[in-house]
Write a protein that holds these residues in place. Sequence first.
Motif, PDB file in Angstrom:
ATOM      1  N   GLY A 162       0.740  -1.338   0.059  1.00  0.00           N
ATOM      2  CA  GLY A 162       0.018   0.014  -0.059  1.00  0.00           C
ATOM      3  C   GLY A 162       0.850   1.275  -0.050  1.00  0.00           C
ATOM      4  N   ASP A 163      -0.030   2.634   0.080  1.00  0.00           N
ATOM      5  CA  ASP A 163       0.759   3.633  -0.064  1.00  0.00           C
ATOM      6  C   ASP A 163       0.835   4.269   1.299  1.00  0.00           C
ATOM      7  OD1 ASP A 163       1.458   6.580  -0.151  1.00  0.00           O
ATOM      8  OD2 ASP A 163       0.412   6.809  -1.939  1.00  0.00           O
ATOM      9  N   TRP A 164       2.043   4.089   2.101  1.00  0.00           N
ATOM     10  CA  TRP A 164       2.171   4.442   3.206  1.00  0.00           C
ATOM     11  C   TRP A 164       1.873   5.699   3.675  1.00  0.00           C
ATOM     12  CZ3 TRP A 164       2.567   1.681   7.946  1.00  0.00           C
ATOM     13  CH2 TRP A 164       2.988   2.596   9.170  1.00  0.00           C
ATOM     14  N   ASN A 165       2.707   6.812   3.141  1.00  0.00           N
ATOM     15  CA  ASN A 165       2.331   8.185   3.296  1.00  0.00           C
ATOM     16  C   ASN A 165       1.043   8.543   3.265  1.00  0.00           C
ATOM     17  OD1 ASN A 165       5.141   8.317   3.786  1.00  0.00           O
ATOM     18  ND2 ASN A 165       5.660   8.830   1.483  1.00  0.00           N
ATOM     19  N   ALA A 166       0.289   8.197   2.105  1.00  0.00           N
ATOM     20  CA  ALA A 166      -1.071   8.575   2.080  1.00  0.00           C
ATOM     21  C   ALA A 166      -2.013   8.001   3.276  1.00  0.00           C
ATOM     22  CB  ALA A 166      -1.733   7.962   1.003  1.00  0.00           C
ATOM     23  N   ALA A 167      -1.724   6.739   3.464  1.00  0.00           N
ATOM     24  CA  ALA A 167      -2.578   6.246   4.496  1.00  0.00           C
ATOM     25  C   ALA A 167      -2.167   6.836   5.938  1.00  0.00           C
ATOM     26  CB  ALA A 167      -2.032   4.702   4.671  1.00  0.00           C
ATOM     27  N   TRP A 168      -1.050   7.298   6.062  1.00  0.00           N
ATOM     28  CA  TRP A 168      -0.572   7.724   7.511  1.00  0.00           C
ATOM     29  C   TRP A 168      -0.964   9.138   7.777  1.00  0.00           C
ATOM     30  CZ3 TRP A 168       1.124   5.838  11.954  1.00  0.00           C
ATOM     31  CH2 TRP A 168       1.587   6.791  12.891  1.00  0.00           C
ATOM     32  N   SER A 169      -0.713   9.976   6.645  1.00  0.00           N
ATOM     33  CA  SER A 169      -1.103  11.295   6.751  1.00  0.00           C
ATOM     34  C   SER A 169      -2.514  11.637   6.606  1.00  0.00           C
ATOM     35  CB  SER A 169      -0.347  12.097   5.448  1.00  0.00           C
ATOM     36  OG  SER A 169      -0.885  11.700   4.380  1.00  0.00           O
ATOM     37  N   GLY A 170      -3.498  10.717   6.215  1.00  0.00           N
ATOM     38  CA  GLY A 170      -4.848  10.842   5.988  1.00  0.00           C
ATOM     39  C   GLY A 170      -5.524  10.241   7.124  1.00  0.00           C
ATOM     40  N   ALA A 171      -4.915   9.842   8.281  1.00  0.00           N
ATOM     41  CA  ALA A 171      -5.668   9.330   9.437  1.00  0.00           C
ATOM     42  C   ALA A 171      -5.946  10.195  10.352  1.00  0.00           C
ATOM     43  CB  ALA A 171      -4.720   8.305  10.047  1.00  0.00           C
ATOM     44  N   ALA A 172      -7.319   9.840  10.951  1.00  0.00           N
ATOM     45  CA  ALA A 172      -7.853  10.660  12.001  1.00  0.00           C
ATOM     46  C   ALA A 172      -6.917  10.541  13.171  1.00  0.00           C
ATOM     47  CB  ALA A 172      -9.207  10.321  12.227  1.00  0.00           C
ATOM     48  N   HIS A 173      -6.567   9.269  13.409  1.00  0.00           N
ATOM     49  CA  HIS A 173      -6.015   9.025  14.741  1.00  0.00           C
ATOM     50  C   HIS A 173      -4.587   8.414  14.406  1.00  0.00           C
ATOM     51  CE1 HIS A 173      -9.342  10.379  17.001  1.00  0.00           C
ATOM     52  NE2 HIS A 173     -10.219   9.853  16.221  1.00  0.00           N
ATOM     53  N   GLN A 174      -3.511   8.532  15.127  1.00  0.00           N
ATOM     54  CA  GLN A 174      -2.296   7.966  15.068  1.00  0.00           C
ATOM     55  C   GLN A 174      -1.435   7.517  16.420  1.00  0.00           C
ATOM     56  OE1 GLN A 174      -0.029  11.027  12.955  1.00  0.00           O
ATOM     57  NE2 GLN A 174      -0.883  10.622  11.021  1.00  0.00           N
ATOM     58  N   VAL A 175      -0.987   6.727  16.373  1.00  0.00           N
ATOM     59  CA  VAL A 175      -0.334   5.901  17.576  1.00  0.00           C
ATOM     60  C   VAL A 175       1.363   5.712  17.151  1.00  0.00           C
ATOM     61  CG1 VAL A 175       0.325   4.127  19.185  1.00  0.00           C
ATOM     62  CG2 VAL A 175      -2.006   5.285  18.883  1.00  0.00           C
ATOM     63  N   ASP A 176       2.444   6.234  17.599  1.00  0.00           N
ATOM     64  CA  ASP A 176       3.567   6.318  17.291  1.00  0.00           C
ATOM     65  C   ASP A 176       4.400   6.013  18.429  1.00  0.00           C
ATOM     66  OD1 ASP A 176       6.298   6.431  16.185  1.00  0.00           O
ATOM     67  OD2 ASP A 176       5.743   8.097  14.807  1.00  0.00           O
ATOM     68  N   VAL A 177       4.737   4.910  18.745  1.00  0.00           N
ATOM     69  CA  VAL A 177       5.302   4.472  20.193  1.00  0.00           C
ATOM     70  C   VAL A 177       6.512   3.306  19.974  1.00  0.00           C
ATOM     71  CG1 VAL A 177       3.313   5.093  21.476  1.00  0.00           C
ATOM     72  CG2 VAL A 177       3.652   2.902  20.608  1.00  0.00           C
ATOM     73  N   VAL A 178       7.395   3.438  20.857  1.00  0.00           N
ATOM     74  CA  VAL A 178       8.610   2.520  20.875  1.00  0.00           C
ATOM     75  C   VAL A 178       8.275   1.818  22.426  1.00  0.00           C
ATOM     76  CG1 VAL A 178      10.892   2.284  21.125  1.00  0.00           C
ATOM     77  CG2 VAL A 178      10.071   3.719  19.516  1.00  0.00           C
ATOM     78  N   TYR A 179       8.044   0.332  22.140  1.00  0.00           N
ATOM     79  CA  TYR A 179       8.366  -0.469  23.323  1.00  0.00           C
ATOM     80  C   TYR A 179       9.727  -1.409  23.343  1.00  0.00           C
ATOM     81  CZ  TYR A 179       3.365  -0.047  24.406  1.00  0.00           C
ATOM     82  OH  TYR A 179       2.091   0.565  24.904  1.00  0.00           O
ATOM     83  N   THR A 180      10.184  -1.479  24.573  1.00  0.00           N
ATOM     84  CA  THR A 180      11.323  -2.625  24.594  1.00  0.00           C
ATOM     85  C   THR A 180      10.913  -3.569  25.166  1.00  0.00           C
ATOM     86  OG1 THR A 180      12.472  -1.088  26.510  1.00  0.00           O
ATOM     87  CG2 THR A 180      12.667  -0.374  24.357  1.00  0.00           C
TER      88      THR A 180
END
Length: 731
Positions: A162-180
Amino acid sequence: MTQTFRMDKPQPRLLDETRQGVIGTSMDRPDGPLKVSGQATYTADALPEGCVHGMLVRATVTRGHLRDIDRDSIADIPGLLAVVRDPRFLRNPAQGMAGEAPDQPGDRIDYHGQPVALVVAETFEAARDGALRLKLRFDSVAAEVDPDHATEVEPQDPTESGDWNAAWSGAAHQVDVVYTTPCHASAAMEPHAAVAEWQGDRLILRGALQMLRFNRKELADAVGIPPEQVQILAPYVGGGFGSKLGIGTEAVAAALAARELGRPVRVVMARQTVFDAVLRRTETRQHLQLAADAEGKLLALGHDDRVSNLPGEEFAEPVSSASQFLYGARATRFRQDMVRVHRVGAGSVRAPGEAVGVIAIEAAMDELADALGMCPVELRLRNLPDQHPVTGQPFSARALADCLREGAKSFGWSDRQAPGARQEGDWLIGMGMASAARPNMLVKSAARVRLSAEGAVVETDMTDIGTGTYAVLTQVAAEMLGLPPGQVTVKLGDTDLPGASGSGGSFGASSSGSAVFLAAKKIRDRLAAKLGCAPEDLSLQDGLARGANLEAPINDLLAGEVLVEEAEIKGGKTAESHFSAGFGAHFCEVAVHRWTGEVRVRRMHGTFAMGRVLNEKTARSQAVGGMIWGVGSALHEDMSHDPRTGHVVTRDLANYHIASHADIPRDMQAVFLEERDDFANPLQSKGVGELGISGAGGAVLNAIHNACGVRIRDIPATPDRVIAALEAAGR
């Protein structure tokens, strides 16, 4: 010659039509009385006459070469027999077993604690003292041991759709996190052990091993003899969790020392050596990116991870394996970076990939549900894909939606409140949930079944590592041949028997059980011919054969003859056409102490669908055991390394914290939904041993957030981390 059965098409459900009523029941383990009375002989228990003892000596430098061993430094020890230095049991990550010449790769030291020699003596105490006192000389060079700062990083090509940039930028809600997650140790109850004895040019090894068909070839290669001259015996194995999949140093060292001395040699790893020298689960750094529209439909799903291993080692923890098929999104991205460090090698530990990867993806999904203001169960239900998002394969059988709904209902999920809303004195109470998933595999496996007037005998080199193989194979044979379980004898753990799949990857019971099923089916066909009916009309129950209005005791049909059949099964076209996996849902309630940060799991519920249940009792034991390990992963386990040398600091069960009885609630339930997977194998079963741990830790972390409103992304959620998160949030 045994014909091999390939899984090329969906299988009929014969076990739904048999009448003995044994399969699927909670039958006790036939080996249970021996184990609880101490009569089951594990590897180190059965010593041949004249057996002597070996103790491994380990490197005290992190990287370099072993230059010299001062044998004179322990010459005064009474009963000392030998100091064996052979490069064939020195681990060489880049090239496998090395040649015999000194200063070759086999003398290379790649991590602190690496076995380098074996001290052999008449008594265990003398061997132990010799190993501790032996003086070694090393040529040491600089080493990188910290994966956070290592310079050798090997990026893998990402898997994208898919088109990652379009899907990410067009979202109403985003989660961007790091787990270790930290390193984990298998730490099975039985330490790694081997007893080697040579009878002429034939090697007999009693070993704590999981996969004998493969181990036989490995050991033969290591000592330089043909596989047919090696016999491995492992009737009882006290746990493995992946650490006993392959031949270890203890087996090779015992075999070489026994040949040199002309006497049987026993080598048992001390618990600290197990931690120092047995493959660990890698630490992980996981970057999760989730984007959804206002209705909670996933638009983008990204799961990148960083893992580590020794230079030259091929194994890489499949961290994002479940993330690639659990949920669907318009655009996906999965990438892995491999960091090369000089720590003990990384390998398979129970549920490689899912045990740590599903914790992170399920915690991130909870964060997305929180951002959407949506029920976490509903979010998952809205994003179940119709087919495998990466391969496009249809699912062979998938009841994840049923697990989520049934689990929520049984647990009382509707009583869940907003984060921080429920309190009992100084305790904050919360609920959390997570999905579970584990790919299912069928591995080539063979078995032989004998039927006589005395009953049935099942023979295969399959192992029982505490999972219930003796019980399950007894049930399969008894069900197929219409016999009470007491008339079935199962012989395991001997490489002179037909080669089985081995125990690992949750494929053992289904693979070896399918081989037993097919061998018994051949016997059924012969009994049908003797009775005079078509095989599909035959019914066997309680020693009687019926079909086509005919009836006769099985023993009368045998008329003194012994029917012997052997069968082998392997994967086929169904593995290509359909994707097979087990699924489940975890629900958890925790209490978090507002002042100490202590987390107590108060109750936990798992609902699982993994095909036909072969033994209700052993399956539940596996599921609950996995859930307990999930609790330990979320709250306790941390295999720590010295930042200067890479040496394992938490080297025993006093310092490497696992869940104890006090950490686990009595209310720990595992429920199995009725399911059949016709594309998996002739039993319609799937693995459960690793499904139980998958996602369990994520449910605990999500419950902590619901209890006190903070996220713990550096796992485990120890009290200090919980307190720090509460302070940072002003709570």
